[in-house]
Design a protein around this motif. Structure first.
Motif, PDB file in Angstrom:
ATOM      1  N   SER A 153      39.646 -16.423 155.824  1.00 23.55           N
ATOM      2  CA  SER A 153      39.182 -17.699 156.376  1.00 23.55           C
ATOM      3  C   SER A 153      40.181 -18.330 157.331  1.00 23.55           C
ATOM      4  CB  SER A 153      38.881 -18.679 155.235  1.00 23.55           C
ATOM      5  OG  SER A 153      40.052 -18.895 154.448  1.00 23.55           O
ATOM      6  N   SER A 154      41.457 -17.941 157.290  1.00 22.76           N
ATOM      7  CA  SER A 154      42.488 -18.561 158.124  1.00 22.76           C
ATOM      8  C   SER A 154      43.631 -17.579 158.318  1.00 22.76           C
ATOM      9  CB  SER A 154      42.991 -19.864 157.486  1.00 22.76           C
ATOM     10  OG  SER A 154      43.640 -19.587 156.258  1.00 22.76           O
ATOM     11  N   PRO A 155      44.465 -17.786 159.339  1.00 28.01           N
ATOM     12  CA  PRO A 155      45.647 -16.932 159.508  1.00 28.01           C
ATOM     13  C   PRO A 155      46.611 -17.021 158.335  1.00 28.01           C
ATOM     14  CG  PRO A 155      45.159 -18.115 161.539  1.00 28.01           C
ATOM     15  CD  PRO A 155      44.275 -18.701 160.482  1.00 28.01           C
ATOM     16  N   ALA A 175      50.433 -22.280 158.715  1.00 29.33           N
ATOM     17  CA  ALA A 175      49.769 -23.367 157.994  1.00 29.33           C
ATOM     18  C   ALA A 175      49.332 -24.472 158.938  1.00 29.33           C
ATOM     19  CB  ALA A 175      50.694 -23.921 156.913  1.00 29.33           C
ATOM     20  N   ASN A 176      50.000 -24.590 160.096  1.00 28.12           N
ATOM     21  CA  ASN A 176      49.651 -25.631 161.059  1.00 28.12           C
ATOM     22  C   ASN A 176      48.616 -25.171 162.072  1.00 28.12           C
ATOM     23  OD1 ASN A 176      51.600 -27.314 159.851  1.00 28.12           O
ATOM     24  ND2 ASN A 176      53.229 -26.474 161.151  1.00 28.12           N
ATOM     25  N   GLN A 177      48.236 -23.901 162.048  1.00 25.95           N
ATOM     26  CA  GLN A 177      47.236 -23.408 162.974  1.00 25.95           C
ATOM     27  C   GLN A 177      45.828 -23.792 162.522  1.00 25.95           C
ATOM     28  OE1 GLN A 177      47.715 -19.213 163.581  1.00 25.95           O
ATOM     29  NE2 GLN A 177      49.859 -19.370 164.217  1.00 25.95           N
ATOM     30  N   LEU A 178      44.919 -23.752 163.473  1.00 23.31           N
ATOM     31  CA  LEU A 178      43.532 -24.078 163.170  1.00 23.31           C
ATOM     32  C   LEU A 178      42.909 -22.975 162.317  1.00 23.31           C
ATOM     33  CD1 LEU A 178      42.356 -25.385 166.664  1.00 23.31           C
ATOM     34  CD2 LEU A 178      43.077 -26.742 164.676  1.00 23.31           C
ATOM     35  N   ALA A 179      41.988 -23.384 161.447  1.00 24.71           N
ATOM     36  CA  ALA A 179      41.323 -22.427 160.563  1.00 24.71           C
ATOM     37  C   ALA A 179      40.326 -21.602 161.371  1.00 24.71           C
ATOM     38  CB  ALA A 179      40.606 -23.171 159.435  1.00 24.71           C
ATOM     39  N   GLU A 180      40.573 -20.312 161.454  1.00 23.65           N
ATOM     40  CA  GLU A 180      39.677 -19.386 162.128  1.00 23.65           C
ATOM     41  C   GLU A 180      39.726 -18.057 161.386  1.00 23.65           C
ATOM     42  OE1 GLU A 180      40.942 -18.644 166.078  1.00 23.65           O
ATOM     43  OE2 GLU A 180      42.977 -18.049 165.505  1.00 23.65           O
ATOM     44  N   THR A 181      38.684 -17.292 161.539  1.00 18.45           N
ATOM     45  CA  THR A 181      38.603 -16.023 160.833  1.00 18.45           C
ATOM     46  C   THR A 181      39.668 -15.066 161.344  1.00 18.45           C
ATOM     47  OG1 THR A 181      36.219 -16.332 160.571  1.00 18.45           O
ATOM     48  CG2 THR A 181      37.093 -14.115 160.216  1.00 18.45           C
ATOM     49  N   SER A 182      40.456 -14.531 160.414  1.00 15.10           N
ATOM     50  CA  SER A 182      41.501 -13.561 160.734  1.00 15.10           C
ATOM     51  C   SER A 182      41.143 -12.227 160.100  1.00 15.10           C
ATOM     52  CB  SER A 182      42.863 -14.039 160.242  1.00 15.10           C
ATOM     53  OG  SER A 182      43.242 -15.243 160.885  1.00 15.10           O
ATOM     54  N   VAL A 183      41.607 -11.161 160.737  1.00 13.12           N
ATOM     55  CA  VAL A 183      41.237  -9.813 160.325  1.00 13.12           C
ATOM     56  C   VAL A 183      42.503  -9.009 160.059  1.00 13.12           C
ATOM     57  CG1 VAL A 183      39.960  -7.723 160.922  1.00 13.12           C
ATOM     58  CG2 VAL A 183      39.162  -9.953 161.743  1.00 13.12           C
ATOM     59  N   LEU A 184      42.560  -8.380 158.891  1.00 15.56           N
ATOM     60  CA  LEU A 184      43.569  -7.376 158.573  1.00 15.56           C
ATOM     61  C   LEU A 184      42.898  -6.019 158.553  1.00 15.56           C
ATOM     62  CD1 LEU A 184      45.633  -8.963 155.639  1.00 15.56           C
ATOM     63  CD2 LEU A 184      46.201  -8.923 158.068  1.00 15.56           C
ATOM     64  N   VAL A 185      43.558  -5.009 159.092  1.00 15.09           N
ATOM     65  CA  VAL A 185      43.017  -3.655 159.113  1.00 15.09           C
ATOM     66  C   VAL A 185      43.970  -2.748 158.351  1.00 15.09           C
ATOM     67  CG1 VAL A 185      44.089  -3.193 161.366  1.00 15.09           C
ATOM     68  CG2 VAL A 185      42.224  -1.746 160.559  1.00 15.09           C
ATOM     69  N   LEU A 186      43.418  -1.959 157.443  1.00 10.82           N
ATOM     70  CA  LEU A 186      44.175  -0.981 156.664  1.00 10.82           C
ATOM     71  C   LEU A 186      43.821   0.408 157.183  1.00 10.82           C
ATOM     72  CD1 LEU A 186      45.981  -0.171 154.235  1.00 10.82           C
ATOM     73  CD2 LEU A 186      43.901  -0.147 152.844  1.00 10.82           C
ATOM     74  N   ASN A 187      44.814   1.131 157.659  1.00  2.00           N
ATOM     75  CA  ASN A 187      44.619   2.473 158.200  1.00  2.00           C
ATOM     76  C   ASN A 187      45.273   3.514 157.297  1.00  2.00           C
ATOM     77  OD1 ASN A 187      43.251   1.609 160.588  1.00  2.00           O
ATOM     78  ND2 ASN A 187      45.223   1.039 161.469  1.00  2.00           N
ATOM     79  N   ASN A 188      44.867   4.763 157.474  1.00  2.00           N
ATOM     80  CA  ASN A 188      45.430   5.906 156.740  1.00  2.00           C
ATOM     81  C   ASN A 188      45.271   5.736 155.227  1.00  2.00           C
ATOM     82  OD1 ASN A 188      46.273   6.939 159.252  1.00  2.00           O
ATOM     83  ND2 ASN A 188      48.228   5.850 159.103  1.00  2.00           N
ATOM     84  N   ALA A 189      44.141   5.223 154.824  1.00  2.00           N
ATOM     85  CA  ALA A 189      43.857   5.047 153.397  1.00  2.00           C
ATOM     86  C   ALA A 189      42.791   6.049 152.965  1.00  2.00           C
ATOM     87  CB  ALA A 189      43.379   3.618 153.118  1.00  2.00           C
ATOM     88  N   SER A 190      42.542   6.089 151.683  1.00  2.00           N
ATOM     89  CA  SER A 190      41.527   6.991 151.156  1.00  2.00           C
ATOM     90  C   SER A 190      40.139   6.481 151.547  1.00  2.00           C
ATOM     91  CB  SER A 190      41.641   7.079 149.633  1.00  2.00           C
ATOM     92  OG  SER A 190      40.548   7.787 149.087  1.00  2.00           O
ATOM     93  N   LEU A 242      45.223  -8.093 163.141  1.00  2.00           N
ATOM     94  CA  LEU A 242      44.757  -7.937 164.514  1.00  2.00           C
ATOM     95  C   LEU A 242      44.995  -9.229 165.282  1.00  2.00           C
ATOM     96  CD1 LEU A 242      41.385  -6.019 163.997  1.00  2.00           C
ATOM     97  CD2 LEU A 242      43.662  -5.093 164.428  1.00  2.00           C
ATOM     98  N   LYS A 243      45.538  -9.087 166.465  1.00  2.00           N
ATOM     99  CA  LYS A 243      45.840 -10.258 167.278  1.00  2.00           C
ATOM    100  C   LYS A 243      44.565 -10.799 167.921  1.00  2.00           C
ATOM    101  CE  LYS A 243      50.543  -8.739 168.410  1.00  2.00           C
ATOM    102  NZ  LYS A 243      51.498  -8.444 169.506  1.00  2.00           N
ATOM    103  N   THR A 244      44.575 -12.081 168.117  1.00  2.00           N
ATOM    104  CA  THR A 244      43.462 -12.747 168.792  1.00  2.00           C
ATOM    105  C   THR A 244      43.783 -12.858 170.277  1.00  2.00           C
ATOM    106  OG1 THR A 244      44.454 -14.865 168.221  1.00  2.00           O
ATOM    107  CG2 THR A 244      42.783 -14.017 166.740  1.00  2.00           C
TER     108      THR A 244
END
Length: 414
Positions: free
Chosen positions: A180-182, A114-129, A245-247
């Motif tokens: 939009s944020s971590p 919550a204290n980090q700067l707002a930056e685009t974060s990415v989640l990746v889902l693997n092994n899905a349909s 995904l790490k930045t």
């Protein structure tokens, strides 16, 4: 008190001596009793009325309630026990755990993000349909507690990018979720993980499994019945591979985030608002023949395909990026440069011409069909998917005698 005195007086009168010329003691006691009843009925009924005649009840004979002597007194201040800051923080964390089911470490990570700067974060889902749609992800966004259907800002998804093979645009088993944020990405990831745990624990697997939870049964603030019905990312028996995904992001992922998808696909000059991927299973047809078949079917149906005044939708052949040209695919499905093809896999000179002729008959190009409205896109997919690419009322174009029309495979390109 009056009753005791009255009883003693009656007994004394009744036990008194009897006179010969006057009334007997019993008659005197009876007269005295009548006088006492009359006096008692008219006078005050208890000691309170005698002592406080001004507080007499308005209705005669009604029970008189004593006034509250403490009504006008101010309440005494209760002692305030100030909790230590550590105790207040622990109580707050315990309350949040009961409501959200998040452990102490997860809560600490949430506070740090919550204290980090707002930056685009990415989640990746693997092994899905590979057949998931956008609603499968958005149904799992954390909801508000008081208004049904109200999604929270923390955990809301900006964009969902399905992984695709850029050579054929075939969908893969991976999906990229942009936030939009971590903190927003962490909230969604934890919420989906808790839903998966509930689904894996309460989904029936065989006839000996316990009955599913009823509607309204909540676990850590989540409706278990609704979660089982809405969770479609992975089967209940499969582990969930959803990670952040790490930045800093690598160049390919950064390009996806910057353009909102694969640049070769989303930055085309002829891109339409709604598009579908079309492939033919069987003998290939040229773009003009496919467009002619679509025109004839539109006239037969008396309804256009594009969603506008045009009868035919926009049709274009997909050209892979330059990195995929002159490449080949190995047995594992990975693409490599033609210069790195092993010698035992290279065709010899004698069969080169035969392979070229066979390639013309077996190569299945990929087409992109564009529409103006979503309804036109859904109608096209519903009509043509797994249907022979032909018009029953017209002769078959582009096919030789004895050839069967190819089968169309159509899917939404999102």
């Amino acid at each position: 008190m009056d009753a005791v005195r009255r009883g003693a007086l009656v007994r004394r009168i009744e036990s008194g001596p009897k006179g010969e010329w006057g009334p007997s003691g019993a008659q005197k006691g009876q007269n005295r009793r009548q006088e006492l009843d009359a006096a008692t009925s008219e006078g005050p009924s208890d000691l309170f009325e005698r002592l406080f005649p001004d507080q007499k009840a308005e209705t005669h004979g009604a029970g008189l309630k004593a006034p509250d002597l403490h009504a006008d007194l101010p309440p005494l201040p209760l002692p305030k026990f100030a909790l230590a800051p550590a105790a207040r923080k622990a109580r707050k964390r315990f309350k949040e755990y009961e409501e959200t089911g998040m452990a102490r470490g997860a809560l600490r990570m949430r506070d740090d993000m919550a204290n980090q700067l707002a930056e685009t974060s990415v989640l990746v889902l693997n092994n899905a349909s590979p057949n998931l749609v956008e609603d499968d992800f958005r149904r799992l966004i954390p909801q508000g507690r008081h208004i049904e259907g109200w999604t929270l800002e923390q955990g809301d998804i900006l964009r969902i990018i399905p992984g695709r093979d850029l050579a054929t645009l075939a969908p893969l088993d991976s999906y990229f979720l942009l936030f939009s944020s971590p903190l927003s990405a962490f909230t969604y990831q934890g919420h989906v993980a808790r839903i998966h745990d509930i689904v894996a624990s309460h989904s029936p697997a065989d006839i000996f499994s316990p009955i599913p939870p009823p509607a309204g049964f909540r676990i850590h603030g989540i409706d278990a019945h609704t979660a089982i019905q809405n969770f479609t990312l992975v089967p209940p028996t499969q582990s969930l591979d959803l990670r952040k995904l790490k930045t800093p992001l690598n160049s390919k992922i950064q390009s996806l985030v910057q353009h909102g998808g694969y640049p070769a696909l989303v930055k085309r000059p002829d891109r339409m608002p709604f598009e579908a991927r079309l492939t033919l299973e069987g003998l290939p047809l040229t773009t003009n023949i496919i467009r002619l078949i679509l025109l004839q079917t539109a006239k037969t149906r008396a309804l256009g395909w594009s969603g506008s005044e045009d009868l035919t939708p926009q049709l274009s052949r997909w050209k892979p990026p330059s990195s995929f040209r002159g490449a080949y695919r190995d047995a594992a499905g990975k693409w490599h440069s033609e210069s790195h093809r092993p010698a035992y896999e290279k065709p010899d000179d004698d069969s080169a011409q035969e392979n070229d002729e066979q390639k013309q008959r077996t190569t299945s190009p990929v087409y992109i069909v564009g529409f103006h409205t979503s309804r036109a896109l859904q109608s096209f997919v519903h009509y043509w998917h797994r249907r022979p690419m032909e018009d029953p009322g017209t002769p078959t174009y582009g096919l030789e005698e004895g050839d069967t029309p190819p089968i169309a495979n159509v899917e939404v390109l999102w």
